[in-house]
Enzyme design. Structure first.
Site, PDB file in Angstrom:
ATOM      1  N   LYS A 200       0.853  -1.194   0.000  1.00  9.86           N
ATOM      2  CA  LYS A 200       0.000   0.000   0.000  1.00  9.86           C
ATOM      3  C   LYS A 200       0.884   1.237   0.000  1.00  9.86           C
ATOM      4  CE  LYS A 200      -1.719   3.101   2.892  1.00  9.86           C
ATOM      5  NZ  LYS A 200      -1.850   4.174   1.937  1.00  9.86           N
ATOM      6  N   GLU A 275      10.373   1.594  10.114  1.00  7.83           N
ATOM      7  CA  GLU A 275      11.382   2.605   9.751  1.00  7.83           C
ATOM      8  C   GLU A 275      10.688   3.951   9.916  1.00  7.83           C
ATOM      9  OE1 GLU A 275      14.387   1.880   9.130  1.00  7.83           O
ATOM     10  OE2 GLU A 275      14.283  -0.254   8.680  1.00  7.83           O
ATOM     11  N   CYS A 309      14.082  11.107   6.002  1.00 12.36           N
ATOM     12  CA  CYS A 309      13.965  10.730   7.415  1.00 12.36           C
ATOM     13  C   CYS A 309      15.254  10.983   8.187  1.00 12.36           C
ATOM     14  CB  CYS A 309      13.545   9.275   7.530  1.00 12.36           C
ATOM     15  SG  CYS A 309      14.589   8.192   6.555  1.00 12.36           S
ATOM     16  N   GLU A 406      10.178  16.323  14.733  1.00 16.10           N
ATOM     17  CA  GLU A 406      10.601  16.175  13.337  1.00 16.10           C
ATOM     18  C   GLU A 406       9.788  17.161  12.497  1.00 16.10           C
ATOM     19  OE1 GLU A 406       9.279  12.695  11.097  1.00 16.10           O
ATOM     20  OE2 GLU A 406      11.298  12.499  10.298  1.00 16.10           O
TER      21      GLU A 406
HETATM   22  P1  NAD Z   1       2.609   8.471   7.589  1.00 19.46           P
HETATM   23  O1  NAD Z   1       2.903   7.691   8.832  1.00 19.46           O
HETATM   24  O2  NAD Z   1       1.582   9.519   7.644  1.00 19.46           O
HETATM   25  O3  NAD Z   1       2.160   7.491   6.415  1.00 19.46           O
HETATM   26  C1  NAD Z   1       2.967   6.411   6.002  1.00 19.46           C
HETATM   27  C2  NAD Z   1       2.069   5.321   5.442  1.00 19.46           C
HETATM   28  O4  NAD Z   1       1.260   4.796   6.487  1.00 19.46           O
HETATM   29  C3  NAD Z   1       1.103   5.821   4.369  1.00 19.46           C
HETATM   30  O5  NAD Z   1       0.991   4.852   3.361  1.00 19.46           O
HETATM   31  C4  NAD Z   1      -0.195   5.959   5.141  1.00 19.46           C
HETATM   32  O6  NAD Z   1      -1.339   5.856   4.331  1.00 19.46           O
HETATM   33  C5  NAD Z   1      -0.096   4.791   6.095  1.00 19.46           C
HETATM   34  N1  NAD Z   1      -0.944   4.886   7.290  1.00 19.46           N
HETATM   35  C6  NAD Z   1      -1.416   5.999   7.886  1.00 19.46           C
HETATM   36  N2  NAD Z   1      -2.189   5.653   8.950  1.00 19.46           N
HETATM   37  C7  NAD Z   1      -2.160   4.312   9.035  1.00 19.46           C
HETATM   38  C8  NAD Z   1      -2.735   3.361   9.936  1.00 19.46           C
HETATM   39  N3  NAD Z   1      -3.496   3.739  10.964  1.00 19.46           N
HETATM   40  N4  NAD Z   1      -2.479   2.061   9.739  1.00 19.46           N
HETATM   41  C9  NAD Z   1      -1.682   1.653   8.721  1.00 19.46           C
HETATM   42  N5  NAD Z   1      -1.126   2.488   7.828  1.00 19.46           N
HETATM   43  C10 NAD Z   1      -1.359   3.813   7.989  1.00 19.46           C
HETATM   44  O7  NAD Z   1       4.004   9.034   7.092  1.00 19.46           O
HETATM   45  P2  NAD Z   1       4.253  10.010   5.848  1.00 19.46           P
HETATM   46  O8  NAD Z   1       3.792  11.358   6.256  1.00 19.46           O
HETATM   47  O9  NAD Z   1       3.731   9.383   4.614  1.00 19.46           O
HETATM   48  O10 NAD Z   1       5.840   9.983   5.731  1.00 19.46           O
HETATM   49  C11 NAD Z   1       6.681  10.827   6.446  1.00 19.46           C
HETATM   50  C12 NAD Z   1       7.269  10.113   7.635  1.00 19.46           C
HETATM   51  O11 NAD Z   1       7.950   8.938   7.206  1.00 19.46           O
HETATM   52  C13 NAD Z   1       8.300  10.941   8.355  1.00 19.46           C
HETATM   53  O12 NAD Z   1       8.111  10.831   9.737  1.00 19.46           O
HETATM   54  C14 NAD Z   1       9.618  10.292   7.952  1.00 19.46           C
HETATM   55  O13 NAD Z   1      10.656  10.479   8.868  1.00 19.46           O
HETATM   56  C15 NAD Z   1       9.219   8.870   7.833  1.00 19.46           C
HETATM   57  N6  NAD Z   1      10.161   8.131   6.984  1.00 19.46           N
HETATM   58  C16 NAD Z   1      11.014   7.254   7.574  1.00 19.46           C
HETATM   59  C17 NAD Z   1      11.957   6.572   6.817  1.00 19.46           C
HETATM   60  C18 NAD Z   1      12.905   5.587   7.448  1.00 19.46           C
HETATM   61  O14 NAD Z   1      13.432   4.748   6.711  1.00 19.46           O
HETATM   62  N7  NAD Z   1      13.144   5.628   8.751  1.00 19.46           N
HETATM   63  C19 NAD Z   1      12.013   6.788   5.442  1.00 19.46           C
HETATM   64  C20 NAD Z   1      11.129   7.693   4.869  1.00 19.46           C
HETATM   65  C21 NAD Z   1      10.205   8.354   5.658  1.00 19.46           C
END
Ligand code: NAD
Length: 509
Positions: A200, A275, A309, A406
């Site tokens: 997804k 992650e 990230c 962040e």
């Molecule tokens: P997010 O947590 O809002 O969304 C990530 C994914 O999770 C999306 O596909 C979203 O639809 C899904 N999601 C949201 N609510 C959910 C739920 N209740 N259950 C299951 N899935 C759900 O994150 P974002 O805003 O898309 O991305 C930014 C974040 O990602 C930042 O915090 C960044 O640091 C982190 N990030 C981490 C890494 C790493 O490798 N550590 C890499 C890239 C981004």
């Protein structure tokens, strides 16, 4: 369907971009969503205009996809496929992605606002390398031979070994900052290690993953091995996490969502790798080579408009160099060219969405209210699109919101390291533990400090270097488990111990 440069509004040289059909990949077919009326608008971050729509799926589609993945996982075809042939599937996909790399890069840039040149050189290259890297792993899965010390019958002969079994159906859930690269980070190891997968993508940036679905079909993966469903996190993501047939969740995204997933996975003990977010320090020591350290610190935070990230969002500099470094980084921030992400000379494109732009703005405003001073930037760019100026905040203190949360935008907080400060303590003064960089010419200080920093990766005289062979992940609120390298094998397989008692009398015969 295609979209012209003028419609896209962000395109410098007017390519015509082919949009994916918007159909889901389920059970080896591209299928229409169950309800055509449930869609999500895809917005071009460079001008705020709607590009197209993607399906907003619900639990029904999730169930169909997971059932298909489970059927494939249990099928004779999948279970008896030679590991090297699973690798071949990934190699075929790598070739197709390579063939379509320019098209995928344009689609990614259009959907996410990423710079076209960087998307081609980094995101697509990483995606292709990732497929090939994990293709190689499929035939290198090994267990151990274990020597036992039997307690009960000392004379008995035991033989024991471990094998690594695929964990089962994997739910891959990805964020918006590296969409196609993240999709491959989940799909490729799942397939290499014998799992099947339902992916997804983020609802903000699903287009390249949908296109990938079309290429997966073309590459000839068995039905159900890879499935792709789009939609909101609270609907599709949550349904995947709750689904009883899903055995592992490979998640990349925010800490808040990761915490929710971990809690939801507890009742069924699903395997989870998380992650998550970061607040990574860039540490410049007094003997650093400033010709490298100043541009290095700027790139650590401003690359991908800070939407990385591991972005170096806290800049600590030893007192002797503090003014010079802050001036240098602020100068770079002020000179970075903001503009169309399809213009090759642009250095800062838009943020992914209005919501993200507003969040960055809100946090910077809070910082300034709490006493921080904007030495560069500090505001959004007026006009269409979700652009935010590269920002350097000075006069920050440890308890300020901008130093603790962040931001995930092009905003760095600069703080001075005074004589007597414990540098490791400053670096670790955050609930996160994802990355850190140390800039110095002194090997002793570099290594001794690296040892004390609580982070998944510590870079020396560089920042944001990721490699598929190097384990990646975070400690504390930055996540759980690791991806890449040998760690991927551990994350997508379960060890099974097989223990056998041999009849000692047989030896005499
Ligand atoms: P997010 O947590 O809002 O969304 C990530 C994914 O999770 C999306 O596909 C979203 O639809 C899904 N999601 C949201 N609510 C959910 C739920 N209740 N259950 C299951 N899935 C759900 O994150 P974002 O805003 O898309 O991305 C930014 C974040 O990602 C930042 O915090 C960044 O640091 C982190 N990030 C981490 C890494 C790493 O490798 N550590 C890499 C890239 C981004």
């Amino acid at each position: 369907m295609t979209i012209s440069a003028q419609d896209a509004g962000a395109i410098h040289e007017a390519p015509v971009i082919r949009l994916p059909t918007g159909r889901l990949l389920i059970d080896g077919q591209l299928v229409e969503p169950l309800r055509a009326d449930r869609t999500i608008d895809v917005i071009n971050p460079a001008n705020g205009r709607v590009i197209t729509q993607i399906p907003a799926c619900g639990p029904e589609e999730v169930d169909r996809a997971v059932q298909a993945a489970q059927r494939c996982f249990e099928s004779r075809e999948w279970r008896s496929m030679r590991p090297i042939d699973r690798g071949r599937l990934l190699e075929r996909l790598a070739l197709l992605v390579e063939e379509h790399a320019d098209e995928l890069a344009e689609l990614e840039a259009l959907d996410s606002g990423k710079l076209i040149g960087v998307t081609r050189a980094i995101d697509l290259a990483f995606t292709i390398d990732g497929l090939r890297y994990f293709a190689g792993w499929s035939s290198k899965i090994v267990g151990d031979y274990v020597t036992l010390s039997p307690l009960v019958e000392e004379a008995a002969i035991y033989r024991a070994y471990t094998e690594r079994r695929p964990v089962g159906v994997v739910a891959g859930i990805t964020p918006w900052n590296f969409p196609i690269g993240q999709a491959i980070q989940k799909i490729a190891p799942a397939i290499a290690f014998g799992c099947t997968v339902v992916l997804k993508p983020s609802e903000e940036t699903s287009l390249t993953t949908l296109r990938l679905g079309e290429l997966i079909l073309e590459a000839g993966f068995p039905a159900g091995a890879v499935n792709i469903v789009t939609g909101l996190g609270q609907d599709v993501g949550a349904a995947l996490v709750e689904h009883p047939l899903v055995r592992k969740i490979a998640f990349t995204g925010s800490t808040a969502t990761g915490q929710r997933i971990l809690a939801a996975a507890a009742s069924s003990m699903k395997r989870v790798t998380l992650e998550l977010g970061g607040k990574s320090p860039t540490i410049i020591l007094a003997d650093a080579d400033l010709e490298r350290a100043i541009p290095g610190a700027a790139a650590a935070i401003f690359s991908n408009s800070g939407q990385i990230c591991t972005a170096g969002s806290r800049l600590y500099v030893e007192a002797a160099l503090f003014d010079k470094v802050v001036e240098g980084v602020s100068d770079i921030a002020a000179r970075l060219k903001i503009g169309s992400n399809f213009d090759p000379s642009t250095q800062i494109g838009p943020l992914v969405s209005r919501r993200q732009r507003d969040r960055v703005q809100g946090l910077v405003d809070t910082g300034i209210r709490e006493g921080a001073v904007a030495l560069a930037g500090g505001e959004a760019v007026e006009g269409d699109g979700w652009f935010y100026k590269p920002t350097v905040l000075g006069s920050v203190s440890r308890q300020m919101t901008v130093m603790r949360e962040e931001i995930f935008g092009p905003v760095v907080c600069a703080a001075r390291i005074d004589d007597g400060d414990d540098i490791a303590k400053l670096a670790n003064d955050t609930p996160f533990g994802l990355g850190a960089s140390i800039w110095t010419r002194n090997l002793d200080r570099a290594h001794l400090l690296a040892e004390r920093i609580d982070a998944g990766t510590v870079w020396l005289n560089t920042h944001n270097v990721l490699d598929l062979a190097m384990p990646f992940g975070g400690s504390r609120l930055s996540g759980l488990g690791r991806e890449f390298g040998t760690e991927s094998m551990h994350a997508f397989t379960e060890p099974k111990a097989v223990c056998m008692r041999l009849d000692p009398r047989a030896a005499a015969r």
